[in-house]
Design a protein around this motif. Structure first.
Motif, short mmCIF file in Angstrom:
data_model
loop_
_atom_site.label_atom_id
_atom_site.label_comp_id
_atom_site.label_asym_id
_atom_site.label_seq_id
_atom_site.Cartn_x
_atom_site.Cartn_y
_atom_site.Cartn_z
N THR A 1 18.85 8.50 -3.23
CA THR A 1 18.09 7.94 -4.33
C THR A 1 17.49 6.61 -3.89
OG1 THR A 1 19.93 6.69 -5.25
CG2 THR A 1 19.68 9.00 -5.97
N PRO A 2 16.45 6.13 -4.57
CA PRO A 2 15.94 4.80 -4.23
C PRO A 2 17.01 3.72 -4.29
CG PRO A 2 14.34 5.95 -5.59
CD PRO A 2 15.58 6.81 -5.56
N ALA A 3 17.90 3.78 -5.29
CA ALA A 3 18.95 2.78 -5.40
C ALA A 3 19.89 2.84 -4.20
CB ALA A 3 19.73 2.97 -6.70
N GLU A 4 20.23 4.03 -3.76
CA GLU A 4 21.10 4.17 -2.58
C GLU A 4 20.41 3.65 -1.33
OE1 GLU A 4 23.64 8.14 -3.95
OE2 GLU A 4 21.72 8.35 -2.89
N ALA A 5 19.12 3.92 -1.21
CA ALA A 5 18.38 3.41 -0.05
C ALA A 5 18.34 1.89 -0.04
CB ALA A 5 16.96 3.98 -0.05
N ALA A 6 18.14 1.30 -1.24
CA ALA A 6 18.02 -0.16 -1.33
C ALA A 6 19.33 -0.85 -0.99
CB ALA A 6 17.57 -0.55 -2.73
N ALA A 7 20.44 -0.17 -1.15
CA ALA A 7 21.75 -0.81 -0.98
C ALA A 7 22.28 -0.74 0.44
CB ALA A 7 22.76 -0.16 -1.94
N ARG A 8 21.57 -0.09 1.36
CA ARG A 8 22.10 0.13 2.70
C ARG A 8 21.33 -0.64 3.77
NH1 ARG A 8 23.03 6.48 3.73
NH2 ARG A 8 23.10 5.68 5.87
N LEU B 1 14.20 9.91 -1.79
CA LEU B 1 13.81 9.42 -0.48
C LEU B 1 14.55 10.22 0.59
CD1 LEU B 1 13.73 5.53 -0.92
CD2 LEU B 1 11.92 7.20 -1.31
N VAL B 2 13.81 10.67 1.59
CA VAL B 2 14.40 11.35 2.73
C VAL B 2 14.21 10.43 3.94
CG1 VAL B 2 14.36 13.40 4.19
CG2 VAL B 2 13.85 13.60 1.74
N VAL B 3 15.31 9.94 4.47
CA VAL B 3 15.28 8.94 5.54
C VAL B 3 15.58 9.66 6.86
CG1 VAL B 3 16.22 6.78 6.40
CG2 VAL B 3 16.07 7.19 3.93
N ALA B 4 14.62 9.60 7.79
CA ALA B 4 14.75 10.27 9.08
C ALA B 4 14.98 9.24 10.18
CB ALA B 4 13.50 11.09 9.38
N GLU C 1 13.69 -1.55 1.63
CA GLU C 1 12.59 -2.21 0.92
C GLU C 1 11.82 -1.21 0.06
OE1 GLU C 1 13.72 -4.57 4.45
OE2 GLU C 1 13.16 -2.45 4.18
N LEU C 2 11.62 0.00 0.58
CA LEU C 2 10.90 1.01 -0.19
C LEU C 2 11.73 1.44 -1.40
CD1 LEU C 2 8.21 2.54 0.09
CD2 LEU C 2 9.48 4.38 1.20
N GLY C 3 13.04 1.63 -1.20
CA GLY C 3 13.91 2.02 -2.30
C GLY C 3 13.95 1.00 -3.42
N ALA C 4 13.85 -0.28 -3.05
CA ALA C 4 13.88 -1.33 -4.06
C ALA C 4 12.61 -1.37 -4.89
CB ALA C 4 14.11 -2.69 -3.39
N ALA C 5 11.53 -0.75 -4.39
CA ALA C 5 10.23 -0.88 -5.05
C ALA C 5 9.82 0.35 -5.86
CB ALA C 5 9.15 -1.17 -4.00
N VAL C 6 10.36 1.54 -5.56
CA VAL C 6 9.91 2.74 -6.25
C VAL C 6 10.92 3.12 -7.34
CG1 VAL C 6 8.65 3.55 -4.24
CG2 VAL C 6 10.99 4.35 -4.62
N THR D 1 0.83 -1.20 0.00
CA THR D 1 0.00 0.00 0.00
C THR D 1 0.87 1.25 0.00
OG1 THR D 1 -1.81 -1.12 1.13
CG2 THR D 1 -1.77 1.28 1.26
N ALA D 2 1.92 1.25 0.82
CA ALA D 2 2.83 2.39 0.86
C ALA D 2 3.55 2.55 -0.47
CB ALA D 2 3.85 2.22 1.99
N VAL D 3 3.98 1.45 -1.06
CA VAL D 3 4.69 1.50 -2.34
C VAL D 3 3.79 2.09 -3.42
CG1 VAL D 3 5.62 0.07 -4.21
CG2 VAL D 3 6.30 -0.36 -1.84
N ASN D 4 2.55 1.64 -3.48
CA ASN D 4 1.64 2.16 -4.51
C ASN D 4 1.30 3.62 -4.28
OD1 ASN D 4 1.52 -0.23 -5.97
ND2 ASN D 4 -0.15 -1.05 -4.74
N ALA D 5 1.20 4.05 -3.02
CA ALA D 5 1.00 5.47 -2.75
C ALA D 5 2.20 6.28 -3.22
CB ALA D 5 0.76 5.69 -1.26
N CYS D 6 3.42 5.76 -2.99
CA CYS D 6 4.62 6.47 -3.44
C CYS D 6 4.71 6.52 -4.96
CB CYS D 6 5.87 5.78 -2.87
SG CYS D 6 6.09 6.01 -1.09
N ARG D 7 4.22 5.50 -5.63
CA ARG D 7 4.23 5.49 -7.09
C ARG D 7 3.25 6.52 -7.66
NH1 ARG D 7 3.96 -1.10 -7.42
NH2 ARG D 7 6.21 -1.51 -7.56
#
Length: 413
Positions: free
Chosen positions: A181-188, A163-166, A152-157, A129-135
């Protein structure tokens, strides 16, 4: 009389007043919240894990007439523990002292308003649901949890989002707010301190003035006239057909809808205008271009997949609903492929009578109930002399299938 349960929002910089804890027999909260306060000497401390045992302990203390304090993150009435406490003990027994929510704090750190944001909780919930809202939307805040965080979110969008990660909001030593970036988020590996991720499409900034909060500007109308879309040789789902198709698809915030054989993409665009994430699958290059142009003209984000179904569907996430507006001789195979993966419904528009039985069989064979209608409409058309006639449009068969609930073992249907 003081309410027997005091719920205090903390964790985003606001200290817990000492008088709130005075006289508490039980204090419940996350470990970091409990560690940050001085508890009364006689008070029992319960670290929140599974909610049910904590609520049972609260009930035991209330039965003894004792006072309970619950420490929560931010605003406990915003996707927080207030709902569970009110349902179990009644809202009248709560004294809620809200703090600043993590969402408000995260946007404040960026200097951005958030009355135009969609807020979705993925904490203990399905991430889709969160992924589809972000899309679908340009400004989304996602409350995270184990298995549903920045990676997980970075891998899907898609890569056009920021992405701003707090992390550890309100902690002067540990707080971090990072744009990636989503790719950077997915890799960490982000650890456990992340509480909220903002997903921003900065190319689609919402308008400056709002009256109603929330990220969705509900359209004033739907089933738009064909003139609202670029199309080729009237190859577009007519608005009468589109109106019923949208009613059966039921697109909504958090849904993913496929528009297969999209042509102009009118159905995908309308689904996106109603809040859903939309994917348009189109086999022609010029058609794919028209879909992108139509999406941009209506201010929505539609992912365009250039390819022919059913092969082009293999790399897509499973949809909630599917509209099939093309297919030709491949229609039964396309319907079968879509029906196998649709979570809720499949809607098919056909001009050819010969294709109706095969499409219906494909739906029922995939475990869907099936219904349909032949739509024949006549529109008002002017004649010379300031008079009006009725101009018939081409008849269209609309079939829709709804997924039947899975049978319960041992129970006959």
């Amino acid at each position: 009389m003081t309410a027997p349960i005091t719920v205090v929002g903390t964790g985003t910089g606001a200290p817990v007043p000492e008088d709130v804890l005075a006289g508490a027999a039980l204090v419940v909260g996350g470990r970091r919240h409990l560690d940050a306060v001085r508890l009364p000497e006689a008070a029992e401390r319960i670290v929140l894990g599974p909610l049910a045992p904590a609520l049972d302990a609260v009930e035991r203390y209330l039965d003894k007439g004792a006072r309970v304090v619950v420490l929560a993150s931010g605003d406990p009435g915003f996707f927080g523990i207030v709902r569970a406490l009110a349902e179990r003990f009644g809202a009248g027994r709560l004294d809620v002292r809200p703090g600043v929510s993590s969402v408000a704090t995260a946007f404040a750190r960026l200097g951005l308003p958030w009355d135009d944001a969609v807020v979705v909780s993925a904490h203990g919930r399905d991430l889709r649901t969160a992924v589809n809202a972000c899309r679908a939307h340009p400004k989304v805040a996602v409350l995270t949890g184990p298995g549903a965080g920045p990676a997980e979110l970075g891998a899907a969008v898609s890569g056009d989002r920021v992405l701003v990660v707090a992390s550890a909001l309100g902690d002067p030593r540990r707080e971090r707010v990072e744009r990636v970036t989503p790719a950077e988020a997915a890799a960490r590996d982000w650890g456990t301190a992340v509480s909220v991720v903002l997903c921003l499409d900065e190319s689609r900034a919402p308008g400056a003035v709002r009256t109603v909060a929330g990220g969705l500007d509900w359209p004033a109308g739907w089933a738009l006239d064909e003139a609202e879309f670029a199309h080729r040789d009237s190859m577009i789902t007519k608005f009468e057909v589109r109106a019923l198709a949208l009613a059966r698809l039921g697109p909504r915030l958090g849904d993913l809808v496929w528009d297969v054989g999209a042509g102009s993409g009118s159905v995908a665009v309308e689904c996106a205008r109603l809040g859903a994430a939309a994917v348009a699958v189109e086999k022609t290059v010029d058609g794919a271009g028209r879909i992108r142009a139509n999406a941009a003209a209506h201010g929505v984000d539609v992912r365009v997949v250039h390819g022919q179904a059913p092969a082009a569907l293999s790399g897509l996430d499973d949809p909630d609903a599917v509209f099939i507006g093309g297919g030709g001789r491949e229609l039964p195979a396309v319907v079968t492929a879509c029906a196998r993966r649709a979570r809720r419904t499949v809607v098919i528009a056909m001009a050819a009578l010969d294709r109706v039985p095969a499409a219906r069989e494909a739906l029922t064979g995939a475990g869907f109930s099936c219904d349909g209608v032949l739509l024949q409409s006549s529109r008002l058309a002017p004649l010379p002399g300031d008079v009006t006639r009725l101009a018939a449009t081409n008849p269209v068969f609309l079939l829709w299938g709804v997924r039947l609930p899975a049978p319960i073992e041992g129970v006959a249907r």
